[in-house]
Structure formats: structure tokens, C-alpha cells
Design an enzyme around this catalytic site. Structure first.
Site, PDB file in Angstrom:
ATOM      1  N   LYS A 196       0.871  -1.178   0.000  1.00 41.00           N
ATOM      2  CA  LYS A 196       0.000   0.000   0.000  1.00 41.00           C
ATOM      3  C   LYS A 196       0.905   1.223   0.000  1.00 41.00           C
ATOM      4  CE  LYS A 196      -3.587   2.301   2.655  1.00 41.00           C
ATOM      5  NZ  LYS A 196      -4.464   2.208   3.817  1.00 41.00           N
ATOM      6  N   LYS A 249      -1.892  -1.501  -4.099  1.00 46.20           N
ATOM      7  CA  LYS A 249      -2.774  -0.342  -3.955  1.00 46.20           C
ATOM      8  C   LYS A 249      -1.970   0.945  -4.043  1.00 46.20           C
ATOM      9  CE  LYS A 249      -5.960   1.385  -0.482  1.00 46.20           C
ATOM     10  NZ  LYS A 249      -6.585   1.078   0.782  1.00 46.20           N
TER      11      LYS A 249
HETATM   12  C1  PBG Z   1      -7.196   3.375   5.628  1.00 41.40           C
HETATM   13  C2  PBG Z   1      -7.540   3.192   4.211  1.00 41.40           C
HETATM   14  C3  PBG Z   1      -7.372   4.129   3.206  1.00 41.40           C
HETATM   15  C4  PBG Z   1      -7.897   3.579   2.049  1.00 41.40           C
HETATM   16  C5  PBG Z   1      -8.371   2.322   2.382  1.00 41.40           C
HETATM   17  N1  PBG Z   1      -8.114   2.072   3.729  1.00 41.40           N
HETATM   18  C6  PBG Z   1      -6.880   5.500   3.256  1.00 41.40           C
HETATM   19  C7  PBG Z   1      -5.519   5.832   3.677  1.00 41.40           C
HETATM   20  O1  PBG Z   1      -4.617   5.018   3.828  1.00 41.40           O
HETATM   21  O2  PBG Z   1      -5.326   7.032   3.884  1.00 41.40           O
HETATM   22  C8  PBG Z   1      -7.964   4.265   0.743  1.00 41.40           C
HETATM   23  C9  PBG Z   1      -8.934   3.716  -0.203  1.00 41.40           C
HETATM   24  C10 PBG Z   1      -9.283   4.619  -1.314  1.00 41.40           C
HETATM   25  O3  PBG Z   1      -8.713   5.711  -1.498  1.00 41.40           O
HETATM   26  O4  PBG Z   1     -10.176   4.232  -2.058  1.00 41.40           O
HETATM   27  N2  PBG Z   1      -6.397   2.422   6.156  1.00 41.40           N
END
Ligand code: PBG
Length: 326
Positions: A196, A249
């Protein structure tokens, strides 16, 4: 005059011929549909930054899941927005928490007709908006692991199929696997947000799930978007910790990482096409610059072509609809 030695246009002569040689096929079975459920909500509310996506009250969840099942989509990803936030994110592992309630309600109504996945993170539930627990001025990795494992077990008790840790704490997969196994939940699978990235594409989601960090940023835990080899180390360590599905992601700006993960490893690969990817397409199509369904088809197909086996996408329902018609 010399003739072309190879005529690739021969295989493009008709619709049927093109169908025959088509390499990548998009299907509603590829999709995981995100669902936002908010505690104490009376009626659905639109998410301003994500046109056509809504936060739902618990009462509306089963209708939404029925629509998703009827569209042939096999899985949902639940995100909860609690009323109560505190420093330790206690609403996240409350057995009567909003996500836990949604899971048991869906399970009771639909049995195994849908794969129920749920996000495992703290940022929606902590007063700090961070994905881990703060000690002093730092996010404490190992203390956060204990809480993440507790969240996963509480979701398993509610009947979740798959937990999806997105906090990017080191060792989160191992901690969750052990906790689940110790409690007898050996069949609950883990789809980790393995790579991520610290992405600007999450901005619209923070409005959707009220999880913006109150101070600082997520640079000390998410992967820098400059680093592909580091992303591979994240994937590899999750596999060593017993992950079932790895996730990359965001998706569209990270197709190289998806392709590399597919080449290097044999685990199922998911891609998360995030809120910013959705918002860009929506904005451009609302301005009339692109055709929404056509460009969505191309984007989702390219994510699959890169090597993703499944895609978490806010277009799941609309794409399933246009796929039904094609
Ligand atoms: C939080 C989380 C996020 C997303 C999914 N889970 C946001 C972040 O890390 O700030 C983002 C998903 C999206 O933008 O569609 N853990």
C-alpha cells in the site's frame, strides 16, 4: 512493391474474430465492491468527493448487498464509520461495533452467497486518524499489532470470510494469523494491503470514511511511490507470514508493481483501484471529456491485463451493469 510479412489486421476483421482472439476478459466475477456503513445513521448520505457512492445506515445494508449479489459480484469490502473515536480505536474491536453488526446481519440473510471482506485498520476509529496507536510522538508498531489482531478476531466472531489489514504495520499478517488460529478461526482468510503506497489518490476516501490523519502524514508506514523493490519486499514478507491474497494499492499508477508481483509469486493478486482513480474518471466524464463506461472498461481491463486476479473498485456495480449489456 513489397508486401508486409505479417498482417496482424487479419485477426481484427470482424467483431467475432476479435472476440475469438481476445486475451483479457473483464467479468463482474472479478470485482470486490466497497460498502461504507455508518453507525447511528438514519438515511443514506452521498459522499461529496465520490459521486454516486454513499454511506449507508445498517438498515440499508442488506438491500445493497442484494443488489451486489444480483449483479453477479462475488465479494464486498466493508468499511465502518463509527460514532465514537478514541486514542486506541476501541470501536474497531467492539463486538457490537458497526462493522461487526453489518457482518452478522449480512451473514444471517445471505449465508455463503457473498464473500464478506472487511478492512482491518484503525484510522477510522482513532481520534488521531492514524492507522496505528500513538505512543509518545510515534506510531508504535508492536502495540498496534495487538489491536489489529483483536479487530480481526472480533470480525471473525461476527462471521467475516476475509480480513483485509490496511494499516501497513510490520508483522500485521503474522499477528492476525496467529490470533485467528488461536481462536479457532483457521478458515478465515487474510487479504493484506501488502504494497500500500503513500498515495495522493486516497484523498477522496478520507472524506468518505472520515479517516484523515489529524497531524502528520502516513509516510512512516506506507510504501513510498518511488520504490518498486521495496513493494516486492512487502509482498514477500506478507507471503512468508501466511497471507492468502496479496493486494497492490493503488492500481492504475502501479501496474508495473501488479505485473511484477504476478510474475514473481504464485499467490492470488488483488488490485485496489482507489478513490482518487474513481474521482478522476467521474470528474472528467461529468465534464463530458470522456465516456465513463468506455474508460472504466479500459482501466479495469488494463488492471486485469497487468496480472490482477481481482479488483476492488468503486465502479463494481456500474461496470457489472455495462458488462451485463455487452
Ligand atoms: C485506511 C484506508 C485508506 C484507504 C483504504 N483504507 C486511506 C488511507 O490510507 O489514507 C484508501 C482507499 C481509497 O482511497 O479508495 N487504512
Amino acid at each position: 512493391m513489397s508486401f508486409p510479412a505479417k498482417r496482424l489486421r487479419r485477426l481484427r476483421t470482424s467483431e467475432k474474430m476479435r472476440e475469438l482472439v481476445q486475451e483479457t476478459r473483464l467479468s463482474s466475477k472479478d470485482f470486490i465492491c466497497p460498502v461504507f456503513v455508518q453507525e447511528d445513521l438514519k438515511t443514506r448520505i452521498k459522499i461529496e468527493s465520490m459521486s454516486e457512492i454513499e454511506r449507508l445506515p445498517l438498515e440499508d445494508i442488506n438491500d445493497e448487498v442484494k443488489t451486489i449479489i444480483d449483479l453477479g459480484i462475488p465479494a464486498i469490502m466493508l468499511f465502518g464509520i463509527p460514532t465514537h473515536k478514541d486514542e486506541i480505536g476501541s470501536s474497531a474491536f467492539d463486538e457490537k461495533g458497526i462493522v461487526q453488526k453489518a457482518i452478522s446481519q449480512i451473514r444471517e440473510k445471505f449465508g455463503d452467497k457473498i464473500v464478506i471482506m472487511a478492512d482491518v485498520c484503525l484510522c477510522q476509529f482513532t481520534s488521531t486518524g492514524h492507522c496505528g496507536i500513538i505512543q509518545g510522538d510515534k506510531i508504535d508498531n508492536d502495540i498496534s499489532l495487538v489491536t489489529l489482531a483483536k479487530i480481526a478476531v472480533s470480525l471473525a466472531k461476527a462471521g467475516v470470510d476475509t480480513v483485509s489489514p490496511s494499516a501497513m504495520m510490520d508483522g500485521q499478517v503474522a499477528a492476525i494469523r496467529k490470533a485467528l488460529d488461536d481462536e479457532g478461526f483457521t478458515d478465515v482468510s487474510i487479504m493484506s494491503h501488502s504494497a500500500k503506497h503513500r498515495s495522493n489518490f486516497y484523498a477522496p476516501f478520507r472524506n468518505a470514511a472520515e479517516c484523515a490523519p489529524k497531524f502528520g502524514d502516513r509516510k512512516t508506514y506506507q510504501v513510498p511511490y518511488t520504490n518498486a523493490r521495496e513493494a516486492m519486499m512487502e509482498v514477500e514478507s506478507d507471503i512468508n507470514e501466511g497471507v492468502d491474497i496479496v493486494m497492490i494499492k493503488p492500481a492504475l499508477s502501479y501496474l508495473d508493481i501488479i505485473a511484477e508481483t504476478r510474475r514473481k509469486f504464485n499467490v492470488p493478486v488483488a488490485a485496489y483501484s482507489v478513490s482518487g482513480e474513481y474521482a478522476l474518471v467521474k470528474a472528467a466524464s461529468q465534464l463530458g471529456f470522456v465516456n465513463e463506461d468506455d474508460i472504466t472498461s479500459e482501466i479495469l481491463t488494463s488492471i486485469k491485463r497487468a496480472g490482477a486476479d481481482m479488483i476492488v473498485t468503486y465502479f463494481a456495480k456500474s461496470a457489472a451493469r455495462f458488462l451485463q449489456q455487452s
